[in-house]
Design a protein around this motif. Structure first.
Motif, short mmCIF file in Angstrom:
data_model
loop_
_atom_site.label_atom_id
_atom_site.label_comp_id
_atom_site.label_asym_id
_atom_site.label_seq_id
_atom_site.Cartn_x
_atom_site.Cartn_y
_atom_site.Cartn_z
N PRO A 20 0.82 -1.22 0.00
CA PRO A 20 0.00 0.00 0.00
C PRO A 20 0.85 1.26 0.00
N LYS A 66 -3.17 6.05 2.34
CA LYS A 66 -4.10 5.65 3.39
C LYS A 66 -5.25 4.82 2.84
N CYS A 107 -4.17 1.31 2.20
CA CYS A 107 -3.90 0.64 3.47
C CYS A 107 -5.19 0.13 4.10
N GLY A 153 -5.79 -2.72 6.94
CA GLY A 153 -4.77 -2.19 7.83
C GLY A 153 -5.17 -0.83 8.35
N CYS A 158 -3.15 3.19 9.61
CA CYS A 158 -1.94 4.00 9.56
C CYS A 158 -1.46 4.29 10.97
N ASN A 179 3.48 -2.87 6.66
CA ASN A 179 3.15 -3.46 5.37
C ASN A 179 3.35 -2.49 4.22
N CYS A 224 1.71 5.06 4.48
CA CYS A 224 0.54 5.91 4.28
C CYS A 224 0.98 7.32 3.88
N CYS A 226 1.71 1.77 7.15
CA CYS A 226 0.54 0.92 7.12
C CYS A 226 0.82 -0.31 7.99
N ARG A 286 -0.50 -3.96 9.57
CA ARG A 286 -1.43 -5.08 9.39
C ARG A 286 -1.09 -6.16 10.38
#
Length: 65
Positions: free
Chosen positions: A25, A28, A31, A36, A38, A50, A53, A59, A61
């Motif tokens: 990602p 935002k 994500c 997920g 931010c 991950n 943002c 991001c 998760r």
């Protein structure tokens, strides 16, 4: 024939750029779509970074899903 020596490295440069594209990602909206959220500078334990943002927000998760 001389132009082929110039076009070949240019073609390789484009192929290399396409191969390095990321599926992580990048903002935002992506994500949140990837389930997920931010987080500022880091993610707490059950979460891993991950993607990004924005500049200082990453991001986060869950590790297992």
């Amino acid at each position: 024939m001389r132009i082929l020596y110039l076009l070949f490295p240019l073609l390789l440069l484009f192929v290399q750029g396409a191969a390095g594209s990321s599926l992580a990602p990048g903002n935002k909206r992506e994500c949140v779509r990837a389930n997920g959220f931010c987080g500022f500078l880091k993610c707490s334990f059950p979460y891993v970074i991950n993607g990004r943002c924005s500049r200082f927000y990453f991001c986060c998760r869950k590790i297992w899903g």
